[in-house]
Every structure is written in structure tokens, then in C-alpha cells.
Design a protein around this motif. Structure first.
Motif, PDB file in Angstrom:
ATOM      1  N   LYS A  21       0.859  -1.151   0.155  1.00 43.15           N
ATOM      2  CA  LYS A  21       0.070  -0.111   0.118  1.00 43.15           C
ATOM      3  C   LYS A  21       0.939   1.214   0.070  1.00 43.15           C
ATOM      4  O   LYS A  21       1.660   1.281   0.925  1.00 43.15           O
ATOM      5  CB  LYS A  21      -0.829   0.029   1.190  1.00 43.15           C
ATOM      6  CG  LYS A  21      -1.734  -1.043   1.356  1.00 43.15           C
ATOM      7  CD  LYS A  21      -2.889  -1.157   0.128  1.00 43.15           C
ATOM      8  CE  LYS A  21      -3.774  -2.385   0.448  1.00 43.15           C
ATOM      9  NZ  LYS A  21      -4.574  -2.521  -0.811  1.00 43.15           N
ATOM     10  N   ILE A  22       0.515   2.190  -1.010  1.00 46.99           N
ATOM     11  CA  ILE A  22       1.191   3.390  -0.932  1.00 46.99           C
ATOM     12  C   ILE A  22       0.845   4.272   0.337  1.00 46.99           C
ATOM     13  O   ILE A  22      -0.282   4.594   0.209  1.00 46.99           O
ATOM     14  CB  ILE A  22       1.141   4.189  -2.317  1.00 46.99           C
ATOM     15  CG1 ILE A  22       1.793   3.091  -3.443  1.00 46.99           C
ATOM     16  CG2 ILE A  22       1.696   5.430  -2.414  1.00 46.99           C
ATOM     17  CD1 ILE A  22       1.191   3.455  -4.777  1.00 46.99           C
ATOM     18  N   LYS A 114       0.144  -6.478  -8.010  1.00 45.39           N
ATOM     19  CA  LYS A 114      -0.775  -5.627  -8.062  1.00 45.39           C
ATOM     20  C   LYS A 114      -0.232  -4.294  -8.958  1.00 45.39           C
ATOM     21  O   LYS A 114       0.891  -3.867  -8.732  1.00 45.39           O
ATOM     22  CB  LYS A 114      -0.705  -5.001  -6.700  1.00 45.39           C
ATOM     23  CG  LYS A 114      -0.788  -6.134  -5.429  1.00 45.39           C
ATOM     24  CD  LYS A 114      -2.125  -6.797  -5.404  1.00 45.39           C
ATOM     25  CE  LYS A 114      -2.313  -8.004  -4.483  1.00 45.39           C
ATOM     26  NZ  LYS A 114      -3.409  -8.787  -4.765  1.00 45.39           N
ATOM     27  N   THR A 115      -1.536  -3.787  -9.447  1.00 46.38           N
ATOM     28  CA  THR A 115      -1.135  -2.616 -10.213  1.00 46.38           C
ATOM     29  C   THR A 115      -0.706  -1.336  -9.238  1.00 46.38           C
ATOM     30  O   THR A 115      -1.125  -1.665  -8.112  1.00 46.38           O
ATOM     31  CB  THR A 115      -2.098  -2.108 -10.953  1.00 46.38           C
ATOM     32  OG1 THR A 115      -3.369  -1.894 -10.315  1.00 46.38           O
ATOM     33  CG2 THR A 115      -2.608  -3.246 -12.112  1.00 46.38           C
ATOM     34  N   VAL A 116      -0.065  -0.246  -9.829  1.00 42.55           N
ATOM     35  CA  VAL A 116      -0.061   0.930  -8.923  1.00 42.55           C
ATOM     36  C   VAL A 116      -1.502   1.558  -8.175  1.00 42.55           C
ATOM     37  O   VAL A 116      -1.545   1.704  -7.072  1.00 42.55           O
ATOM     38  CB  VAL A 116       0.646   2.044  -9.355  1.00 42.55           C
ATOM     39  CG1 VAL A 116       0.539   3.462  -8.770  1.00 42.55           C
ATOM     40  CG2 VAL A 116       1.911   1.514  -9.818  1.00 42.55           C
ATOM     41  N   ASP A 117      -2.589   1.490  -9.192  1.00 41.24           N
ATOM     42  CA  ASP A 117      -3.804   1.796  -8.864  1.00 41.24           C
ATOM     43  C   ASP A 117      -4.327   0.844  -7.606  1.00 41.24           C
ATOM     44  O   ASP A 117      -4.777   1.447  -6.720  1.00 41.24           O
ATOM     45  CB  ASP A 117      -4.601   1.599  -9.812  1.00 41.24           C
ATOM     46  CG  ASP A 117      -4.951   2.808 -10.484  1.00 41.24           C
ATOM     47  OD1 ASP A 117      -4.112   3.773 -10.280  1.00 41.24           O
ATOM     48  OD2 ASP A 117      -5.565   2.986 -11.901  1.00 41.24           O
ATOM     49  N   GLU A 118      -4.021  -0.252  -7.708  1.00 43.99           N
ATOM     50  CA  GLU A 118      -4.588  -1.288  -6.490  1.00 43.99           C
ATOM     51  C   GLU A 118      -3.831  -1.093  -5.266  1.00 43.99           C
ATOM     52  O   GLU A 118      -4.136  -0.945  -4.184  1.00 43.99           O
ATOM     53  CB  GLU A 118      -4.070  -2.675  -6.988  1.00 43.99           C
ATOM     54  CG  GLU A 118      -5.239  -3.172  -7.884  1.00 43.99           C
ATOM     55  CD  GLU A 118      -4.927  -4.712  -8.565  1.00 43.99           C
ATOM     56  OE1 GLU A 118      -5.840  -5.240  -8.943  1.00 43.99           O
ATOM     57  OE2 GLU A 118      -3.747  -5.025  -8.879  1.00 43.99           O
ATOM     58  N   GLN A 119      -2.373  -0.620  -5.357  1.00 45.89           N
ATOM     59  CA  GLN A 119      -1.640  -0.257  -4.569  1.00 45.89           C
ATOM     60  C   GLN A 119      -1.928   1.032  -3.563  1.00 45.89           C
ATOM     61  O   GLN A 119      -1.808   1.439  -2.499  1.00 45.89           O
ATOM     62  CB  GLN A 119      -0.039   0.020  -4.688  1.00 45.89           C
ATOM     63  CG  GLN A 119       0.434  -1.511  -5.268  1.00 45.89           C
ATOM     64  CD  GLN A 119       1.879  -1.299  -5.449  1.00 45.89           C
ATOM     65  OE1 GLN A 119       2.926  -0.824  -4.870  1.00 45.89           O
ATOM     66  NE2 GLN A 119       2.104  -1.674  -6.968  1.00 45.89           N
ATOM     67  N   LEU A 120      -2.721   2.001  -4.476  1.00 40.84           N
ATOM     68  CA  LEU A 120      -3.225   3.189  -3.920  1.00 40.84           C
ATOM     69  C   LEU A 120      -4.624   3.099  -2.937  1.00 40.84           C
ATOM     70  O   LEU A 120      -5.019   4.003  -2.471  1.00 40.84           O
ATOM     71  CB  LEU A 120      -3.401   4.578  -4.939  1.00 40.84           C
ATOM     72  CG  LEU A 120      -2.169   4.982  -5.402  1.00 40.84           C
ATOM     73  CD1 LEU A 120      -2.316   5.772  -7.082  1.00 40.84           C
ATOM     74  CD2 LEU A 120      -1.545   6.131  -4.426  1.00 40.84           C
ATOM     75  N   LYS A 121      -5.123   1.917  -3.290  1.00 43.59           N
ATOM     76  CA  LYS A 121      -6.349   1.754  -2.597  1.00 43.59           C
ATOM     77  C   LYS A 121      -6.389   1.558  -1.161  1.00 43.59           C
ATOM     78  O   LYS A 121      -5.397   1.051  -0.545  1.00 43.59           O
ATOM     79  CB  LYS A 121      -7.252   0.651  -3.102  1.00 43.59           C
ATOM     80  CG  LYS A 121      -7.846   0.747  -4.471  1.00 43.59           C
ATOM     81  CD  LYS A 121      -8.600  -0.392  -4.986  1.00 43.59           C
ATOM     82  CE  LYS A 121      -8.681  -0.141  -6.714  1.00 43.59           C
ATOM     83  NZ  LYS A 121      -9.167  -1.229  -7.331  1.00 43.59           N
TER      84      LYS A 121
END
Lengths: 121, 121
Positions: A21-22, A114-121
Motif C-alpha cells: 500500500k502506498i 498489484k498495479t499501482v492503482d491497486e496499491q493506492l486503494k
């Protein structure tokens, strides 16, 4: 996101292993957190160093010629292009720093990528 | 440096306040640690964000319009160009991430300003 936050509280919200997670954006880097348990795939990042910093627990960072055991408070920087594989017998909590465009499993795409979008969730 | 190291052990070697030590190099960033006590000068970094992450204790991050109290485990990113001043009533241990070329007191040079070479010692 990107206001004041608490790392421990953010870890409590993470349910899945190997799902970074970012938590912060600093210049061209993302700071990420992930819970490790079991084995990640072997991979490298051609264009980015990656720092691992253990918040809780311990894990083994497998490199091609050595295994580095990292415990709470320990950190290690995997330089760009170096193949590595984290292995965590028990659950560990790890903070990472890497370039924003870095894929967390390198060029290797697997079920857990995981895509970056998924890591931003 | 830049092998496996332990953040807590590295903090134990720090005697001076407001004297950042570079503990890791990740791409174009340095990860630094410093002990805070008292007040730093007001400054900004024109070209670099700066992340503050509290390892131990607590401090107040003064911004022009607010004061952000950061306790153990808390982090906050000061975006580039934002004036800030850390104030720590008691001793606190803080990790920072910022671009390598960043001066830790911005363009303000004071008695406590350390060169990058001094931060590498």
C-alpha cells in the motif's frame, strides 16, 4: 491520504499478504507498506533501488549469493538490477521505498502482482 | 555503510541534536536520521519534498498556518517550497527522506547547518 498518518494504524487495515500500500509520495519515490508471510517470487527492478525497513517481525531477504536476515528496526537497500526474493516464515510488517514507476514484482507478472492503482486503494 | 543496519542502534551513536546522519541512499534520495530537541530555524526546500517519520518521542512540525503534532509511528510529508520548523520539547528520534542534494536547513545557513559530508560521517 498524504496528511499526517500513523504507520501502525495503517498496517492494521492491511488484510492481504504481499499487497503493498502506498502511504506517501516523496519526490519521485513512493513509500509503501506491506505485510509479508510466505515467499514472494524472485524478481528485480531494472531502474530502481528498493529499501526494505522492518517495522515488526523479521524476514529473510534472499539474494543470489546470500540470505540477509532482517529483524525489527533493520533496513537494507537492494540496488537496481539485483535479483531478490523476500521470504517471511511468520508475518512481518515492512516499509519500502522505491521509484514511483517501479513494479513491485519487477518484470515478473504473477497472480499476486498489484498495479499501482491497486496499491493506492 | 549501506549494508544491513539497525535504525535504533544507529540512533544510539548520535550525540548532537539537529545533526542529520545519512543512513541510506535510495535512487535520488537520502534517508537520514536525527535527534531533535529544542527548535530548528524556519526554512524550506525549494526543490525537494521532505518526509518526517517519528521513530521515538514526539515533536511539533510548525507550518505557516498550522502546527502538526507528530508522535511515534506518525509521518508527514512537507511538500517542496513549504516553510516549516520542527520544534521538539523533549528529545525525539526522527527519520527523514529527501532528495540527495537537499540542504537540511534550506537556503538558510546557521550555526547548526551541516554539509552533506558532515551528514555522511
Amino acid at each position: 491520504m498524504f496528511n499526517k498518518e500513523n504507520v501502525i494504524e495503517l498496517f492494521k487495515n492491511i488484510k492481504d499478504y504481499w499487497s503493498p500500500k502506498i502511504i506517501a509520495e516523496v519526490n519521485n519515490e513512493y513509500v509503501k507498506i506491506a505485510k509479508f508471510k510466505g515467499e514472494l517470487i524472485w524478481h528485480d527492478h531494472k531502474n530502481s533501488d528498493e529499501m526494505f525497513y522492518v517495522i515488526k517481525g523479521s524476514f529473510d531477504l534472499h539474494l543470489e549469493k546470500e540470505i540477509i536476515n532482517l529483524n525489527q528496526g533493520d533496513f537494507y537497500v537492494v540496488k537496481k538490477g539485483i535479483k531478490h526474493r523476500p521470504v517471511s516464515k511468520e508475518e512481518s510488517w515492512v516499509m519500502m521505498i522505491e521509484k514511483k514507476e517501479t513494479k513491485h514484482t519487477g518484470d515478473v507478472v504473477s497472480d499476486i502482482t498489484k498495479t499501482v492503482d491497486e496499491q493506492l486503494k
